[in-house]
Design an enzyme around this catalytic site. Structure first.
Site, mmCIF file in Angstrom:
data_model
loop_
_atom_site.group_PDB
_atom_site.id
_atom_site.type_symbol
_atom_site.label_atom_id
_atom_site.label_comp_id
_atom_site.label_asym_id
_atom_site.label_seq_id
_atom_site.Cartn_x
_atom_site.Cartn_y
_atom_site.Cartn_z
ATOM 1 N N HIS A 13 64.058 42.602 21.928
ATOM 2 C CA HIS A 13 65.505 42.476 21.701
ATOM 3 C C HIS A 13 65.899 43.272 20.469
ATOM 4 C CE1 HIS A 13 63.830 39.413 19.057
ATOM 5 N NE2 HIS A 13 64.996 39.261 18.460
ATOM 6 N N HIS B 218 67.113 43.071 17.397
ATOM 7 C CA HIS B 218 67.307 42.515 16.057
ATOM 8 C C HIS B 218 66.390 43.258 15.108
ATOM 9 C CE1 HIS B 218 69.160 38.284 17.099
ATOM 10 N NE2 HIS B 218 70.074 39.205 16.909
ATOM 11 N N ASP C 228 64.328 42.655 12.727
ATOM 12 C CA ASP C 228 62.912 42.334 12.481
ATOM 13 C C ASP C 228 62.015 42.707 13.662
ATOM 14 O OD1 ASP C 228 64.189 40.187 13.834
ATOM 15 O OD2 ASP C 228 62.763 38.704 13.079
ATOM 16 N N HIS C 229 62.628 43.244 14.724
ATOM 17 C CA HIS C 229 61.843 43.696 15.886
ATOM 18 C C HIS C 229 61.947 45.204 16.131
ATOM 19 C CE1 HIS C 229 60.929 39.540 17.320
ATOM 20 N NE2 HIS C 229 61.893 39.340 16.427
HETATM 21 ZN ZN LIG Z 1 62.840 37.831 15.169
#
Ligand SMILES: [Zn+2]
Length: 245
Positions: free
Chosen positions: A57, A59, A61-62
Site C-alpha cells: 500500500h 504509505h 513506511d512501505h
Molecule cells: Zn505501515
C-alpha cells in the site's frame, strides 16, 4: 524459499529497525520502507538481482526507499527491466519520485514496468495471488508459493483464506492485545489478531512484523501472547534475519 528481513519496523526507522521490506529468494521484494536499501547492502545482497517489487500500500513506511533503490540500481548499471506491482497510484508515485527529485531519466538504462493491481488479481505469470486488507490506504495482501505477507491491515478473513496452508505468514502486529481498540481504530492488527489468523489459516510459521519505535517496549509481550494463541512456530522479525523454509 528464503526470506531476508530488510525492514521489520513501522512508521519511521529506529536504531534497530528499518521500515517494512522483505526479500524473497533474493529476487522478489515486498515493500520498500525507509532504511531497507541500507540493510540490503549490510546483508551483502545485490539490488540488481531483484526482478520484481510488490508494494502492499502507498504509505511512507512501505515505499519511501523506492527512489533510493531506483537510483542505486541506476548507478550500478542495471540493464534488466524492473517490474513493480502495487495498488492504483503506484505508477504516478514512481514518476513523481524520479521527476520531483530531478533524476535524469537518461541515467536509467533499464525499463520500469508498473502494474496496478486490484485485490483478487493473480499476477506475475500466475505465481502470485492477492487479496484485500482493511487499512486506511488500499492494502494488498500477497501470496507467492508458501510465503504470504499482509502489508498493513486489521484482522481479516481474507488473510486466512489467502494464506491457507502456507509455510510462512508475515502478519503485521502493530500493537499488543491490550491496545486492541487503538489497533483497530488505526486500521491495524494486534499480535493476538495475527496469531488467530495464523491458526485459522493453519500455517506452519507466523512471523510478527511492523514493530514501530513506540511499540518496541512491547515487542516481547507481543511475541508471548501470539505464542499463547497459535501453536505453530511464532517468531518476531528482526532486521537482517534470514528465514529458510
Ligand atoms: Zn505501515
Amino acid at each position: 524459499m528464503k526470506v531476508n528481513v530488510l525492514g521489520s519496523g513501522a512508521t519511521s526507522p529506529s536504531s534497530r529497525r528499518a521500515c517494512a521490506s522483505y526479500l524473497v529468494d533474493e529476487k522478489y521484494l515486498f515493500d520498500i520502507g525507509p532504511g531497507s536499501y541500507m540493510n540490503l547492502m549490510k546483508a551483502g545482497l545485490d539490488q540488481n538481482m531483484i526482478n520484481a517489487v510488490f508494494i502492499s500500500h502507498l504509505h511512507g513506511d512501505h515505499v519511501y526507499d523506492l527512489g533510493v533503490f531506483l537510483w542505486g540500481m541506476a548507478t550500478r548499471e542495471r540493464k534488466e527491466k524492473l517490474l513493480v506491482y502495487g495498488p492504483k497510484g503506484i505508477a504516478a508515485l514512481i514518476s513523481h519520485v524520479l521527476s520531483d527529485a530531478n533524476t535524469p531519466v537518461s541515467f536509467l538504462k533499464f525499463d520500469i514496468e508498473t502494474v496496478e493491481v486490484s485485490a483478487g488479481d493473480t499476477i506475475h505469470g500466475g505465481s502470485v495471488q492477492t487479496a484485500m486488507g482493511e487499512h486506511a490506504a488500499y492494502d494488498l495482501i500477497y501470496r507467492m508459493g508458501d510465503f504470504c505477507y499482509t502489508g498493513d491491515t486489521r484482522p481479516v478473513l481474507a488473510t486466512a483464506t489467502l494464506a491457507k496452508g502456507c509455510k510462512m505468514l508475515l502478519h503485521e502486529s502493530s500493537f499488543p492485545a491490550r491496545l486492541e481498540k487503538e489497533a483497530h481504530t488505526y486500521w491495524h492488527s494486534t499480535s493476538v489478531d495475527a496469531a488467530r489468523i495464523a491458526a485459522m489459516a493453519d500455517v506452519e510459521n507466523l512471523i510478527l512484523v511492523h514493530i514501530s519505535p513506540v511499540q518496541e517496549v512491547n515487542a516481547a509481550e507481543m511475541l508471548e501472547e501470539a505464542k499463547e494463541n497459535f501453536h505453530g512456530r511464532v517468531m518476531l522479525a528482526s532486521d537482517l534475519a534470514e528465514f529458510l523454509f
